[in-house]
Design an enzyme around this catalytic site. Sequence first.
Site, PDB file in Angstrom:
ATOM      1  N   LYS A  46      -4.896  -9.551  -4.927  1.00 36.69           N
ATOM      2  CA  LYS A  46      -4.422  -7.925  -5.628  1.00 36.69           C
ATOM      3  C   LYS A  46      -5.284  -7.189  -5.793  1.00 36.69           C
ATOM      4  CE  LYS A  46      -0.056  -9.723  -5.428  1.00 36.69           C
ATOM      5  NZ  LYS A  46       1.033  -9.215  -5.126  1.00 36.69           N
TER       6      LYS A  46
HETATM    7  C1  LIG Z   1      -0.403 -15.401  -4.853  1.00 35.74           C
HETATM    8  C2  LIG Z   1       0.808 -14.888  -4.214  1.00 35.74           C
HETATM    9  N1  LIG Z   1       0.412 -14.694  -2.879  1.00 35.74           N
HETATM   10  C3  LIG Z   1       1.672 -14.501  -2.178  1.00 35.74           C
HETATM   11  C4  LIG Z   1       2.414 -13.415  -2.932  1.00 35.74           C
HETATM   12  C5  LIG Z   1       2.813 -12.907  -1.978  1.00 35.74           C
HETATM   13  O1  LIG Z   1       2.690 -11.203  -1.084  1.00 35.74           O
HETATM   14  P1  LIG Z   1       3.299  -9.883  -1.276  1.00 35.74           P
HETATM   15  O2  LIG Z   1       4.668 -10.049  -2.101  1.00 35.74           O
HETATM   16  O3  LIG Z   1       2.431  -9.463  -0.559  1.00 35.74           O
HETATM   17  O4  LIG Z   1       3.888 -10.764   0.354  1.00 35.74           O
HETATM   18  C6  LIG Z   1       1.747 -12.608  -3.869  1.00 35.74           C
HETATM   19  C7  LIG Z   1       2.775 -11.613  -4.967  1.00 35.74           C
HETATM   20  O5  LIG Z   1       2.701 -10.769  -4.373  1.00 35.74           O
HETATM   21  C8  LIG Z   1       1.117 -13.867  -5.080  1.00 35.74           C
HETATM   22  O6  LIG Z   1       0.922 -13.216  -5.731  1.00 35.74           O
HETATM   23  N1  LIG Z   2       3.858 -11.207  -6.299  1.00 36.63           N
HETATM   24  C1  LIG Z   2       3.807  -9.847  -6.903  1.00 36.63           C
HETATM   25  C2  LIG Z   2       5.041  -9.050  -6.332  1.00 36.63           C
HETATM   26  C3  LIG Z   2       5.072  -7.467  -6.889  1.00 36.63           C
HETATM   27  O1  LIG Z   2       4.052  -7.380  -5.278  1.00 36.63           O
HETATM   28  P1  LIG Z   2       3.600  -5.665  -4.778  1.00 36.63           P
HETATM   29  O2  LIG Z   2       2.634  -6.148  -3.751  1.00 36.63           O
HETATM   30  O3  LIG Z   2       4.876  -5.162  -4.632  1.00 36.63           O
HETATM   31  O4  LIG Z   2       2.904  -5.606  -6.674  1.00 36.63           O
HETATM   32  C4  LIG Z   2       3.068 -10.518  -8.197  1.00 36.63           C
HETATM   33  O5  LIG Z   2       2.056 -11.069  -8.206  1.00 36.63           O
HETATM   34  O6  LIG Z   2       2.915  -9.241  -9.057  1.00 36.63           O
END
Ligand SMILES: Cc1ncc(COP(=O)(O)O)c(C=O)c1O
Ligand SMILES: N[C@@H](CCOP(=O)(O)O)C(=O)O
Length: 468
Positions: A114
């Site tokens: 993120k």
């Molecule tokens: C460590 C981790 N892996 C994978 C994901 C999944 O990613 P996305 O929500 O973009 O599909 C998340 C949260 O979004 C996450 O925090």
């Molecule tokens: N897995 C995410 C959930 C939110 O996902 P986002 O990519 O829409 O911000 C988290 O770790 O908070």
Amino acid sequence: MRYLSTRGGGVPKRFCDILLEGLAEDGGLFLPERYPKVDATTLSSWRTLSYAELAFEILSLYIDDIPAEDLRRLCAQTYRAEVFGGRAEITPLHRLEPGLYLEELSNGPTLAFKDMAMQLLGALFEYELGRRGEQLNILGATSGDTGSAAEYAMRGRAGVNVFMLSPHGRMSAFQQAQMFSLQDANIHNLAVRGVFDDCQDIVKAVSNDLAYKKSRKIGTVNSINWARLLAQVVYYFAGYFQATKSNDERVSFTVPSGNFGNVCAGHVARQMGLPIEQLVVATNENDVLDEFFRTGRYAPRGAAHTHATSSPSMDISKASNFERFIADVMDRDGAQVAARFQGGAFEVDAATMERVHAHYGFASGASSHTDRVATIRACWHKTGRLIDPHTADGLKVAEALRQPDVPMIVLETALPAKFADTLVEATGMQPPRPAHLEGIENLPQRVQVVDADAAQVRAVIDHCLGLG
Ligand SMILES: Cc1ncc(COP(=O)(O)O)c(C=O)c1O
Ligand SMILES: N[C@@H](CCOP(=O)(O)O)C(=O)O
């Protein structure tokens, strides 16, 4: 470039407006009116760029309301080796075995992918709010990683408050400590009695209350916000360049998925012309997305059927960005998209699924607790590399679906330090953590517990803003 809602409402908007607006007024998500195509000559000229320069080139194709020299400076200030674990490549590629790679996306301040987008978002918000002389109150939802990345990126920034909703008791101890130990005056943590989807529903409900959103200047940092996705597109290009020597080569990516933001960024990169063979969606036991890609049926589940797993950040049953992908599949027919996403489950026909697989290159698989523990253990024994449970879900699915002669890149979405219990179960060892995060669980924590109720959240926001 202009941006339109997936549901077809409203007028075309410019980048900086949708940056601050987040969710579109009709409840849809913003998409660019078209995906700029990158030709072979341009792709070749990008091969040798630094990550910051590559980010600038890609962002420039989508942003025409920030002067080029300012955007270049924001990218250069954001993507510095010092911020991303001292790694000059920012997202280095690690070879596990011939043809199988991890792309490291988690070397930023909060040890998850993120940070890749959130660090840029912090800079963009501060820049644009400064230009306008405005404030923004960010309302976010997190299952564990978005929250800390947003809070670290926004803490102490002028003109920004963060209200972050998280599912009470469902994150790892480390994730909770990262967020709840922050004492900055502009950071507010709200633990919601519910699951991540309840938190995201509240963000959408508050954003859909247009009078409230306008008067309280509510914005978003989730992947609801197009700027998040755009910043994430960059590392697909960076990964491709590191795995290949020429543009004649194709690669596949496997993406641990929950809210479908990460893999949706891959979809955008592929639409721009990046030679991606397959985009493999890897889920945990919360396998709504895997079910769709296998059967054509999209059936989001309620809280009672959303499992608490050992890859908790992916405990999501209503993937927000799936709407963006379906909008493309439906040739941007806003009425059709609205009908599907305002209702519950829906199904698409076999011809559409053929396009999803053959034209858009999607495939999928799911992983369980047993799978991820076995994958972490096997990866450690075979390669000496510790991986986190979410990355393990990706690796497990990648190993099953990779094709001969097509390099497979698994996106490493977090570092093992965030999920010590599962790492200990798999390897018998505590994962290493950066020295400055030692003992973080023992710091005093600041959090308010609330019901899964938008009215209660609005009341807390008003109280913090001195309005109630
Ligand atoms: C460590 C981790 N892996 C994978 C994901 C999944 O990613 P996305 O929500 O973009 O599909 C998340 C949260 O979004 C996450 O925090
Ligand atoms: N897995 C995410 C959930 C939110 O996902 P986002 O990519 O829409 O911000 C988290 O770790 O908070």
